[in-house]
Design a protein around this motif. Structure first.
Motif, PDB file in Angstrom:
ATOM      1  N   VAL A   1       0.859  -1.182   0.000  1.00 48.88           N
ATOM      2  CA  VAL A   1       0.000   0.000   0.000  1.00 48.88           C
ATOM      3  C   VAL A   1       0.895   1.231   0.000  1.00 48.88           C
ATOM      4  O   VAL A   1       1.917   1.266   0.679  1.00 48.88           O
ATOM      5  CB  VAL A   1      -0.963   0.043   1.218  1.00 48.88           C
ATOM      6  N   SER A   2       0.527   2.237  -0.802  1.00 48.98           N
ATOM      7  CA  SER A   2       1.334   3.454  -0.856  1.00 48.98           C
ATOM      8  C   SER A   2       0.469   4.630  -1.301  1.00 48.98           C
ATOM      9  O   SER A   2      -0.269   4.526  -2.284  1.00 48.98           O
ATOM     10  CB  SER A   2       2.497   3.269  -1.836  1.00 48.98           C
ATOM     11  N   PHE A   3       0.577   5.755  -0.570  1.00 50.68           N
ATOM     12  CA  PHE A   3      -0.119   6.986  -0.936  1.00 50.68           C
ATOM     13  C   PHE A   3       0.770   7.852  -1.817  1.00 50.68           C
ATOM     14  O   PHE A   3       1.998   7.788  -1.733  1.00 50.68           O
ATOM     15  CB  PHE A   3      -0.460   7.802   0.316  1.00 50.68           C
ATOM     16  N   ASN A   4       0.146   8.728  -2.631  1.00 49.84           N
ATOM     17  CA  ASN A   4       0.913   9.749  -3.332  1.00 49.84           C
ATOM     18  C   ASN A   4       1.191  10.897  -2.359  1.00 49.84           C
ATOM     19  O   ASN A   4       0.797  10.845  -1.189  1.00 49.84           O
ATOM     20  CB  ASN A   4       0.192  10.219  -4.600  1.00 49.84           C
ATOM     21  N   TYR A   5       1.863  11.943  -2.822  1.00 42.04           N
ATOM     22  CA  TYR A   5       2.356  13.005  -1.940  1.00 42.04           C
ATOM     23  C   TYR A   5       1.264  13.717  -1.151  1.00 42.04           C
ATOM     24  O   TYR A   5       1.483  14.117  -0.013  1.00 42.04           O
ATOM     25  CB  TYR A   5       3.179  14.033  -2.731  1.00 42.04           C
ATOM     26  N   ASP A   6       0.065  13.917  -1.727  1.00 41.18           N
ATOM     27  CA  ASP A   6      -0.985  14.635  -0.996  1.00 41.18           C
ATOM     28  C   ASP A   6      -2.091  13.713  -0.481  1.00 41.18           C
ATOM     29  O   ASP A   6      -3.132  14.167  -0.029  1.00 41.18           O
ATOM     30  CB  ASP A   6      -1.577  15.760  -1.839  1.00 41.18           C
ATOM     31  N   GLU A   7      -1.845  12.419  -0.559  1.00 40.94           N
ATOM     32  CA  GLU A   7      -2.757  11.388  -0.065  1.00 40.94           C
ATOM     33  C   GLU A   7      -4.110  11.385  -0.768  1.00 40.94           C
ATOM     34  O   GLU A   7      -5.091  10.891  -0.234  1.00 40.94           O
ATOM     35  CB  GLU A   7      -2.933  11.484   1.451  1.00 40.94           C
ATOM     36  N   SER A   8      -4.171  11.909  -1.998  1.00 40.42           N
ATOM     37  CA  SER A   8      -5.422  11.864  -2.754  1.00 40.42           C
ATOM     38  C   SER A   8      -5.566  10.547  -3.509  1.00 40.42           C
ATOM     39  O   SER A   8      -6.670  10.193  -3.925  1.00 40.42           O
ATOM     40  CB  SER A   8      -5.500  13.039  -3.732  1.00 40.42           C
ATOM     41  N   LEU A   9      -4.462   9.837  -3.690  1.00 46.07           N
ATOM     42  CA  LEU A   9      -4.473   8.538  -4.365  1.00 46.07           C
ATOM     43  C   LEU A   9      -3.779   7.500  -3.495  1.00 46.07           C
ATOM     44  O   LEU A   9      -2.799   7.794  -2.817  1.00 46.07           O
ATOM     45  CB  LEU A   9      -3.745   8.613  -5.710  1.00 46.07           C
ATOM     46  N   LEU A  10      -4.294   6.280  -3.544  1.00 43.75           N
ATOM     47  CA  LEU A  10      -3.701   5.161  -2.836  1.00 43.75           C
ATOM     48  C   LEU A  10      -3.478   4.047  -3.848  1.00 43.75           C
ATOM     49  O   LEU A  10      -4.399   3.673  -4.574  1.00 43.75           O
ATOM     50  CB  LEU A  10      -4.637   4.667  -1.721  1.00 43.75           C
ATOM     51  N   ALA A  11      -2.264   3.542  -3.934  1.00 42.59           N
ATOM     52  CA  ALA A  11      -1.958   2.396  -4.790  1.00 42.59           C
ATOM     53  C   ALA A  11      -1.838   1.164  -3.908  1.00 42.59           C
ATOM     54  O   ALA A  11      -1.185   1.196  -2.865  1.00 42.59           O
ATOM     55  CB  ALA A  11      -0.665   2.619  -5.555  1.00 42.59           C
ATOM     56  N   THR A  12      -2.491   0.081  -4.321  1.00 37.36           N
ATOM     57  CA  THR A  12      -2.377  -1.186  -3.595  1.00 37.36           C
ATOM     58  C   THR A  12      -1.986  -2.272  -4.593  1.00 37.36           C
ATOM     59  O   THR A  12      -2.359  -2.221  -5.763  1.00 37.36           O
ATOM     60  CB  THR A  12      -3.700  -1.559  -2.898  1.00 37.36           C
ATOM     61  N   SER A  13      -1.216  -3.232  -4.128  1.00 39.27           N
ATOM     62  CA  SER A  13      -0.795  -4.331  -5.004  1.00 39.27           C
ATOM     63  C   SER A  13      -1.006  -5.652  -4.287  1.00 39.27           C
ATOM     64  O   SER A  13      -0.916  -5.733  -3.067  1.00 39.27           O
ATOM     65  CB  SER A  13       0.671  -4.172  -5.410  1.00 39.27           C
ATOM     66  N   ASP A  14      -1.292  -6.682  -5.095  1.00 42.92           N
ATOM     67  CA  ASP A  14      -1.553  -7.973  -4.482  1.00 42.92           C
ATOM     68  C   ASP A  14      -0.563  -9.032  -4.948  1.00 42.92           C
ATOM     69  O   ASP A  14       0.317  -8.765  -5.778  1.00 42.92           O
ATOM     70  CB  ASP A  14      -3.002  -8.411  -4.702  1.00 42.92           C
ATOM     71  N   GLN A  15      -0.720 -10.214  -4.422  1.00 41.91           N
ATOM     72  CA  GLN A  15       0.205 -11.317  -4.660  1.00 41.91           C
ATOM     73  C   GLN A  15       0.243 -11.746  -6.127  1.00 41.91           C
ATOM     74  O   GLN A  15       1.258 -12.230  -6.605  1.00 41.91           O
ATOM     75  CB  GLN A  15      -0.201 -12.502  -3.781  1.00 41.91           C
ATOM     76  N   GLN A  16      -0.836 -11.523  -6.872  1.00 44.84           N
ATOM     77  CA  GLN A  16      -0.888 -11.893  -8.279  1.00 44.84           C
ATOM     78  C   GLN A  16      -0.322 -10.808  -9.195  1.00 44.84           C
ATOM     79  O   GLN A  16      -0.263 -10.988 -10.396  1.00 44.84           O
ATOM     80  CB  GLN A  16      -2.326 -12.214  -8.696  1.00 44.84           C
ATOM     81  N   GLY A  17       0.066  -9.671  -8.622  1.00 46.42           N
ATOM     82  CA  GLY A  17       0.650  -8.590  -9.401  1.00 46.42           C
ATOM     83  C   GLY A  17      -0.325  -7.503  -9.815  1.00 46.42           C
ATOM     84  O   GLY A  17       0.059  -6.539 -10.481  1.00 46.42           O
ATOM     85  N   LEU A  18      -1.589  -7.610  -9.417  1.00 44.48           N
ATOM     86  CA  LEU A  18      -2.573  -6.580  -9.739  1.00 44.48           C
ATOM     87  C   LEU A  18      -2.307  -5.338  -8.902  1.00 44.48           C
ATOM     88  O   LEU A  18      -2.097  -5.428  -7.692  1.00 44.48           O
ATOM     89  CB  LEU A  18      -3.984  -7.096  -9.449  1.00 44.48           C
ATOM     90  N   VAL A  19      -2.318  -4.167  -9.552  1.00 45.50           N
ATOM     91  CA  VAL A  19      -2.184  -2.881  -8.864  1.00 45.50           C
ATOM     92  C   VAL A  19      -3.481  -2.118  -9.075  1.00 45.50           C
ATOM     93  O   VAL A  19      -3.966  -2.006 -10.207  1.00 45.50           O
ATOM     94  CB  VAL A  19      -0.991  -2.067  -9.400  1.00 45.50           C
ATOM     95  N   ILE A  20      -4.047  -1.614  -7.999  1.00 47.16           N
ATOM     96  CA  ILE A  20      -5.257  -0.793  -8.070  1.00 47.16           C
ATOM     97  C   ILE A  20      -4.916   0.589  -7.543  1.00 47.16           C
ATOM     98  O   ILE A  20      -4.276   0.727  -6.506  1.00 47.16           O
ATOM     99  CB  ILE A  20      -6.410  -1.394  -7.240  1.00 47.16           C
ATOM    100  N   ILE A  21      -5.338   1.621  -8.290  1.00 45.88           N
ATOM    101  CA  ILE A  21      -5.185   3.009  -7.857  1.00 45.88           C
ATOM    102  C   ILE A  21      -6.556   3.468  -7.375  1.00 45.88           C
ATOM    103  O   ILE A  21      -7.522   3.514  -8.140  1.00 45.88           O
ATOM    104  CB  ILE A  21      -4.696   3.926  -8.999  1.00 45.88           C
TER     105      ILE A  21
END
Length: 70
Positions: free
Chosen positions: A42-62
């Motif tokens: 899990v990772s936020f961008n600089y102003d926390e308006s976006l969150l990126a999450t990644s899973d074990q299968q390699g899928l990334v969701i913004i």
């Protein structure tokens, strides 16, 4: 008491949890669902308006934070 102190965590149940870390009960304030395997990152961008999450299968969701109308 400031209710804006949260921890964000991926989970083996394929969900992302926002946990209120100020309360002693680890109260879950929000749960994001969209992954089909354990969430590893899990990772936020600089102003926390976006969150990126990644899973074990390699899928990334913004995820985009909803804008509140005041």
């Amino acid at each position: 008491f400031d209710s804006n102190f949260f921890s964000v965590s991926g989970s083996e149940d394929s969900c992302v949890y926002f946990i209120d870390i100020v309360r002693d009960t680890n109260f879950v304030v929000n749960k994001l669902q969209g992954h089909s395997s354990p969430v590893l990152g899990v990772s936020f961008n600089y102003d926390e308006s976006l969150l990126a999450t990644s899973d074990q299968q390699g899928l990334v969701i913004i995820w985009s934070r909803e804008k509140k109308n005041s």
